[in-house]
Motif scaffolding. Structure first.
Motif, PDB file in Angstrom:
ATOM      1  N   MET A 203       0.833  -1.202   0.000  1.00 12.17           N
ATOM      2  CA  MET A 203       0.000   0.000   0.000  1.00 12.17           C
ATOM      3  C   MET A 203       0.871   1.257   0.000  1.00 12.17           C
ATOM      4  O   MET A 203       0.491   2.292  -0.521  1.00 12.17           O
ATOM      5  N   GLU A 204       2.050   1.143   0.641  1.00 13.42           N
ATOM      6  CA  GLU A 204       2.948   2.296   0.704  1.00 13.42           C
ATOM      7  C   GLU A 204       3.820   2.398  -0.538  1.00 13.42           C
ATOM      8  O   GLU A 204       4.552   3.361  -0.707  1.00 13.42           O
TER       9      GLU A 204
ATOM     10  N   ILE B 150      -4.452   5.912  -1.306  1.00 11.85           N
ATOM     11  CA  ILE B 150      -5.286   5.256  -0.316  1.00 11.85           C
ATOM     12  C   ILE B 150      -4.416   4.786   0.834  1.00 11.85           C
ATOM     13  O   ILE B 150      -3.292   4.349   0.618  1.00 11.85           O
ATOM     14  N   SER B 151      -4.914   4.911   2.061  1.00 15.25           N
ATOM     15  CA  SER B 151      -4.236   4.252   3.170  1.00 15.25           C
ATOM     16  C   SER B 151      -5.167   3.169   3.690  1.00 15.25           C
ATOM     17  O   SER B 151      -6.370   3.230   3.473  1.00 15.25           O
ATOM     18  N   MET B 152      -4.583   2.185   4.355  1.00 15.14           N
ATOM     19  CA  MET B 152      -5.417   1.074   4.792  1.00 15.14           C
ATOM     20  C   MET B 152      -5.038   0.634   6.201  1.00 15.14           C
ATOM     21  O   MET B 152      -3.858   0.552   6.545  1.00 15.14           O
TER      22      MET B 152
ATOM     23  N   LEU C 116      -9.109   3.033   4.042  1.00 15.50           N
ATOM     24  CA  LEU C 116      -9.877   1.788   4.063  1.00 15.50           C
ATOM     25  C   LEU C 116      -9.618   1.082   5.385  1.00 15.50           C
ATOM     26  O   LEU C 116      -8.494   1.062   5.871  1.00 15.50           O
TER      27      LEU C 116
END
Lengths: 295, 385
Positions: A195-196, B77-79, B156
């Motif tokens: 994600m990063e 987006i971060s999750m 998210l």
């Protein structure tokens, strides 16, 4: 009074449970170790009908013995050649086998296979590979016009030949530990890194490798002790030759004890080896251990 | 700020359809909850939005741009993961800054964002600890901290509260909601807990077997469930239901309870019937929320048609409320009454209900047959008071 008695009962019970393994440990481990320590301070060769105490003469002799130093340096080079390479290779193989989508089972089996083969058989296979003129490796080297190389008979080649073979043999075994270690790392951590936008190298450097450090530690200790323990292949392939170029400490101990029949010196050599291994294990455990993250 | 749009998104594994044509438009700054029982495809949908799963069919748009092929890191987006995904060997500080370091944010900026997040979450004293040394709630905050410092407009969350105990869960619910409002981010939140969906979401989407059942504001979903599944999924205890047959004989129309041995008839004229186009003899499912069933005073004149005389099967006194169980036909129904009611098993009580609280579902498809027009107005009025 009753309380004391109950305590006694528990203790006796515990000792009884420990007894079987304790007897065998005492008989076959502690007692021989103790005897070895004592014997290392005695002269016990073919020239002395009864062993007699000679203080630290064995150790003094050892320090003046060129073969001992040759064997010790050989063994250190052997360790240096096999340990980091086989561990690194094992890690690479585990990463690959863990990622492979197809033929996962086949890849693991293929990598693990050399471990299952007995060392004696391995030595025979490689003896054929390394045979001058008609060996497998000579055939390959023929294409490069270097078919006349003698791998085991040349002082400068023989150690490399041994190191290569042992890496081949050991890496698959260590891979199993790395595979288990990899399985313990939560998939979420990789997803979070994805994600990063972390690159594969960053993920390996900052997540996978640090979390595998306990495995690396364990495997390198095993690899190091193995490099001192391995002796079978010398019996089959080189007998430590030529001119002790491939001789290792344990094989030298064996020769001293059962070819030269110098029991006292062999005991002294054994003590040196054990102390050496303990020292290295201690450095690894007490020095590096603090920097390692354990779950 | 960005808007997330799902256009008929599907996910197939081999031949199995896990998510089937899910569509939604999520507005900037909205708290959107995906809710459903386990295996309903809510997490898969979230992971498709994150980019951790490939989208088999359909389009995903973020900020108006198609992002199907964009890797997770390119989606802004971060999750927050279910198990927080904290790196166990790194300190809290390094965990929070990991993403910024990867993206090569300047050191000064890193410090500023870290301080801001730590202050917001009250974890400034924990920055040098390892995750192992933290409690569940603290770990949760660190995971939130990572999302905050990233400054992504969309966040998210995949069942972030499921590892916490009940008390802390209630606390974190409000905290996350507050945080989302303060930061003004768009939140897409997955949970199986309908309480979380009801209390946190601006809107919720109920999923079942990969299909959307209903999308709407929590209260609308609760008051006007689109089908039997939604009705029984929302509320605690869930809606009571029983099989019935629609009877419409001239002046009177209503339902006959088919599970009831005496085949009780309940006249329901209002809003139902001819307008809804239900034919006489149609099998239906009658639904009533537990709180809609209220005890009638023994002395009060009972309206036979809007009350039931039942025998109590069990009682749970929770302090602030009492849940009374009784049998209607072969179904066990529950009524929720405020206060403490010293009922006992075997007691006969008369429970009444208002007509507007009755829901009727098609017994085949489970669809809600009719929604009375006046009800919504009444609800809103009561809210305002």
């Amino acid at each position: 009074m009753g309380e004391l008695r109950a305590k006694w009962k528990v203790n006796v019970y515990a000792w009884l449970l420990l007894l079987p393994s304790l007897i065998f440990l005492l008989l076959f481990t502690f007692y021989p170790v103790w005897q070895t320590v004592i014997l290392s301070f005695h002269q016990a060769d073919l020239g002395s009908p009864e062993p007699f105490f000679n203080g630290i003469d064995n150790y003094k002799q050892m320090l003046e013995d060129d073969v001992f130093w040759k064997v010790l340096t050989n063994n250190l080079w052997f360790a240096l050649g096999t340990v980091p390479t086989s561990v690194a290779l094992a890690l690479g193989m585990a990463l690959f086998a863990n990622k492979a989508l197809r033929g996962k089972g086949f890849i693991r089996t293929a990598y693990f296979y050399p471990t299952v083969v007995p060392m004696i058989a391995v030595a025979n296979i490689w003896l054929f590979i390394y045979t001058p003129e008609y060996g497998a490796l000579s055939h390959v080297m023929d294409w490069f016009g270097k078919g006349d190389m003698n791998w085991l008979g040349d002082q400068s080649n023989v150690m490399w030949a041994m190191i290569f073979m042992v890496i081949w043999k050991e890496a698959g075994y260590f891979m199993i530990f790395y595979l288990a270690g990899l399985q313990n790392i939560s998939q979420e951590l990789y997803e979070s890194a994805a994600m990063e936008g972390a690159s594969a190298w960053t993920v390996f450097r900052r997540v996978t490798f640090p979390l595998l450090m306990p495995t690396t530690m364990f495997v390198s200790i095993i690899a190091f002790t193995n490099s001192f323990k391995l002796v079978d292949h010398l019996v089959i392939m080189t007998k430590g030759g030529p001119d002790n170029a491939s001789n290792l400490l344990l094989y030298y101990i064996y020769e001293t004890a059962f070819s030269f029949w110098d029991q006292g010196m062999a005991s002294a050599l054994t003590i040196v080896m054990v102390v050496l291994l303990l020292a290295v294990a201690a450095v690894q455990f007490f020095g590096l251990d603090k920097k390692i993250h354990y779950n | 700020m960005a808007e997330v749009e799902l256009r008929r998104i599907s996910k197939m594994y081999e031949r199995q359809q896990v998510v089937n044509e899910v569509s939604a438009i999520i507005a900037p700054g909205e708290f959107f909850v995906l809710v459903g029982p386990s295996g309903c495809g809510k997490s898969t949908t979230l992971r498709m939005i994150a980019g951790l799963e490939e989208i088999s069919a359909g389009e995903l748009l973020i900020g108006g741009k198609r992002v199907n092929e964009v890797p997770p890191s390119g989606r802004n987006i971060s999750m927050v993961f279910q198990n927080y995904a904290l790196y166990p060997h790194l300190t809290v500080k390094d965990n929070i800054l990991f993403g910024l370091q990867v993206r090569k944010v300047s050191k000064q900026d890193q410090v500023k964002r870290l301080e801001h997040a730590a202050e917001m979450l009250g974890i400034a004293a924990l920055l040098n600890r390892k995750p192992k040394e933290l409690s569940g709630g603290q770990r949760q905050r660190v995971a939130l901290g990572r999302a905050i410092v990233s400054q992504h407009p969309i966040c998210l969350m995949d069942e972030p509260l499921s590892n916490l105990d009940a008390k802390l869960r209630g606390h974190m619910r409000t905290e996350i909601r507050q945080l989302q409002q303060e930061l003004g981010i768009t939140m897409i939140y997955v949970t199986h807990d309908q309480v979380e969906a009801m209390t946190m979401g601006d809107r919720m989407m109920v999923l079942r077997d990969g299909e959307v059942q209903q999308v709407g504001r929590p209260l609308d979903v609760y008051n006007h469930p689109a089908n039997l599944f939604v009705a029984e999924f929302t509320g605690a205890p869930p809606m009571n239901t029983t099989q019935a047959v629609w009877r419409s004989n001239g002046a009177q129309s209503g339902v006959e309870l088919s599970d009831d041995p005496s085949r009780r008839f309940l006249p329901l004229a209002l809003g139902f019937g001819p307008q809804a186009g239900i034919k006489d003899g149609t099998p239906v499912v009658l639904g009533l929320r537990p709180e809609a069933l209220q005890p009638l005073e023994p002395g009060a004149v009972a309206d036979e048609s809007r009350s039931l005389l039942v025998s109590v099967q069990g009682v749970e006194i929770l302090g602030s409320e009492t849940i009374v169980e009784f049998k209607l036909g072969d179904k066990l129904w529950k009524a929720k009454w405020n206060g403490q009611w010293p009922c006992r098993r075997g007691d006969l009580v008369r429970v009444g209900f208002a007509l507007e609280h009755v829901s009727l579902f098609d017994s085949q498809s489970g669809k809600n047959l009719a929604i009375t027009a006046g009800r919504e107005k009444g609800e809103i009025l009561r809210c305002v008071q």
